[in-house]
Write a protein that holds these residues in place. Structure first.
Motif, PDB file in Angstrom:
ATOM      1  N   THR A  22       0.828  -1.209   0.000  1.00 16.64           N
ATOM      2  CA  THR A  22       0.000   0.000   0.000  1.00 16.64           C
ATOM      3  C   THR A  22       0.863   1.261   0.000  1.00 16.64           C
ATOM      4  N   ARG A  23       1.947   1.247   0.808  1.00 11.61           N
ATOM      5  CA  ARG A  23       2.843   2.410   0.847  1.00 11.61           C
ATOM      6  C   ARG A  23       3.499   2.635  -0.519  1.00 11.61           C
TER       7      ARG A  23
ATOM      8  N   GLN B  10       1.004   4.276  -2.636  1.00 12.10           N
ATOM      9  CA  GLN B  10       0.826   5.683  -2.254  1.00 12.10           C
ATOM     10  C   GLN B  10       1.886   6.582  -2.892  1.00 12.10           C
TER      11      GLN B  10
ATOM     12  N   PHE C 202      -5.025  15.299  -5.143  1.00  7.37           N
ATOM     13  CA  PHE C 202      -4.074  14.910  -4.095  1.00  7.37           C
ATOM     14  C   PHE C 202      -2.655  15.123  -4.600  1.00  7.37           C
TER      15      PHE C 202
ATOM     16  N   LYS D 257       0.593  11.712  -1.204  1.00  3.75           N
ATOM     17  CA  LYS D 257      -0.304  12.108  -0.117  1.00  3.75           C
ATOM     18  C   LYS D 257      -1.709  11.525  -0.281  1.00  3.75           C
ATOM     19  N   VAL D 258      -1.873  10.547  -1.162  1.00  2.70           N
ATOM     20  CA  VAL D 258      -3.199   9.941  -1.338  1.00  2.70           C
ATOM     21  C   VAL D 258      -3.523   9.107  -0.102  1.00  2.70           C
ATOM     22  N   PRO D 259      -4.715   9.281   0.504  1.00  9.85           N
ATOM     23  CA  PRO D 259      -5.067   8.528   1.715  1.00  9.85           C
ATOM     24  C   PRO D 259      -5.028   7.009   1.471  1.00  9.85           C
ATOM     25  N   GLU D 260      -4.602   6.291   2.497  1.00 12.18           N
ATOM     26  CA  GLU D 260      -4.502   4.834   2.400  1.00 12.18           C
ATOM     27  C   GLU D 260      -5.859   4.216   2.075  1.00 12.18           C
ATOM     28  N   SER D 261      -6.940   4.753   2.643  1.00 11.35           N
ATOM     29  CA  SER D 261      -8.266   4.182   2.391  1.00 11.35           C
ATOM     30  C   SER D 261      -8.639   4.275   0.912  1.00 11.35           C
ATOM     31  N   LEU D 262      -8.268   5.411   0.283  1.00 14.49           N
ATOM     32  CA  LEU D 262      -8.565   5.576  -1.136  1.00 14.49           C
ATOM     33  C   LEU D 262      -7.721   4.626  -1.989  1.00 14.49           C
TER      34      LEU D 262
ATOM     35  N   ARG E 286      -6.626   1.735  -1.088  1.00 17.98           N
ATOM     36  CA  ARG E 286      -7.132   0.360  -0.925  1.00 17.98           C
ATOM     37  C   ARG E 286      -8.427   0.125  -1.699  1.00 17.98           C
TER      38      ARG E 286
END
Length: 468
Positions: A65-66, A69, A77, A81-86, A88
């Protein structure tokens, strides 16, 4: 195909060969399971069940995931800096695939090592359960080499061929060489054509109307069959009987009319099964004059000291070629006898790889003959694969038997033998030898070359022992 050259995609018991339609050793070092694959032989199939701890799965999800990102570019974004939830939700399938590819290989290798198994096919993953925070569970199914006993192979015997070159064979080749350099000389005397003459003719042929309307339409659409200054041997074994009968006894300037009914299996498709009405004009009578076997003739053929030197070198070449051909055919018979003697299950993945190799050779041959790519795509490949299966099966069986006999006889291949083969390939392919070596090492080709040489040596040993 010689007995020592029977299979291109050779089994490597040290590694799981990837699913591939060509050169399947390209990733023999990977052991990475795939989710799909060809049908397997149940008798050669093995299965391992694997479970990976939940914390390792979660760690893999976080790592992947990182990475996503850092690489993701999503409007609104900033980079990284894209949120982890997005991440996933947007890349769920890609994340799962990357996690599987991160975690599976190591645990699969550990499982097969623990079980003492040596896959020779690309493992197929089934019953995959993957969720973040839960253990990863899956089954891997693959083929292994069967246990093969070659006890008693020394009892197989085939007839040893007589490889000596005969005077008749040498003289026939000398005649072919003379014939290739012959000239056509006009016959000056006023006479009719007789057997042994060559008639120089001009002809026009038309397909006679057929009673069947469809055939009549097809015939009408075809262009007339014509030829100018064509040479035909009167009484020749390759000349159609109707032409022999019409030309025999005729003279230059004479015009002939006759019909020829071609058989259904005639080599030229547009004439097969047709009746053709011919108008033929005899232009001239000629005689084929073969050159004498003189020193001058030999020197015209190449760098020979004279005719005796040419004859001796031709004899040596023909003798070597006959010996190699007959010994190769005998080695094939030995392998066929071994295949008939020993019954054992054969991994279907190896058979399919060999089917691929046979089809690849066939398609290359068609391409060299001028077949267009779009026409190749129209071929019924399922039917072609089915047609190749039995031959591919026997080729794999023959190769596996040769490998086991090589083990029993402790046959080894030296680096010098591999280097000699590489030198030949380098010359044929016009590729620097070290570049070739690097490429073949990377794609598994060098291992295949070594295995082929080993089989050739085994085939030679069997010829010495079993041909009598």
């Amino acid at each position: 195909m010689s007995s020592a050259d029977t299979i291109e995609t050779t089994p490597n018991p040290e590694a799981a060969a990837p699913e591939s339609t060509e050169h399947s050793h390209a990733h023999d070092h990977d052991h990475e399971p795939h989710h799909h694959g060809p049908s397997l032989n149940p008798e050669c199939t093995r299965e391992v069940q694997i479970e990976v701890a939940a914390d390792e799965v979660s760690k893999a999800f976080r790592t992947v995931t990182r990475r996503y990102q850092k690489q993701a570019r999503i409007p609104g974004f900033r980079a990284g800096k894209v949120p982890e939830s997005l991440i996933r939700s947007r890349f769920a399938d890609g994340l799962r695939q990357d996690v599987v590819e991160t975690v599976l290989p190591t645990h699969f290798r550990e499982a097969i090592d623990k079980a003492g198994l040596r896959p020779i096919s690309q493992p197929q993953v089934t019953d995959l359960h993957l969720e973040d925070g839960q253990p990863l569970k899956f089954k891997a199914v693959f083929e292994i080499l069967p246990e093969i006993s070659v006890d008693g192979y020394q009892d197989v015997h085939v007839a040893k061929p007589d490889t000596e070159l005969t005077d008749t064979e040498l003289n026939a080749e000398l005649d072919r060489v003379r014939d290739s350099r012959s000239t056509m000389e006009p016959v000056a005397e006023d006479r009719t054509l007789v057997d042994g003459d060559w008639a120089q003719i001009t002809f026009r042929g038309e397909i006679k109307n057929e009673s069947n309307e469809a055939e009549t339409t097809e015939a009408a659409a075809q262009q007339p069959i014509t030829g100018d200054d064509v040479m035909i041997e009167v009484g020749g074994q390759n000349t159609l009987p109707a032409f022999n009968e019409a030309l025999r006894g005729s003279k230059p300037g004479q015009e002939l009319k006759f019909e020829v009914s071609y058989p259904e299996d005639f080599g030229e498709r547009r004439l097969a099964g047709k009746t053709i009405s011919y108008d033929v004009e005899v232009k001239a009578i000629k005689k084929k004059i073969q050159p004498e076997l003189t020193d001058e003739f030999a020197k015209e053929l190449g760098e020979y000291e004279g005719i005796e030197d040419f004859k001796q070198k031709l004899k040596d070449h023909l003798a070597s070629d006959k010996k190699r051909r007959l010994e190769g055919e005998t080695r094939d018979k030995i392998v066929e006898a071994l295949i008939a003697k020993y019954q054992f299950p054969v991994p279907e993945s190896l058979v399919q790889q060999q089917v691929d190799a046979r089809l690849d050779r066939g398609l290359r041959a068609l391409a060299q003959q001028g077949m267009r790519t779009e026409d190749m795509r129209k071929l019924d490949f399922n039917r072609l694969r089915d047609a190749q299966h039995d031959s591919a099966l026997n080729e794999v069986k023959g190769s596996l038997l040769l490998d086991r006999i090589a083990d029993a006889e402790k046959i080894e291949v030296t680096d010098a033998e591999v280097d000699r083969e590489l030198e030949l390939l380098s010359l044929q392919m016009r590729e620097p030898i070290e570049t070739l070596r690097t490429r073949l090492t990377d794609d598994g080709g060098l291992a295949r070359i070594r295995e082929q040489i080993r089989r050739e040596k085994t085939g030679g040993l069997l010829y010495q022992k079993l041909a009598s």
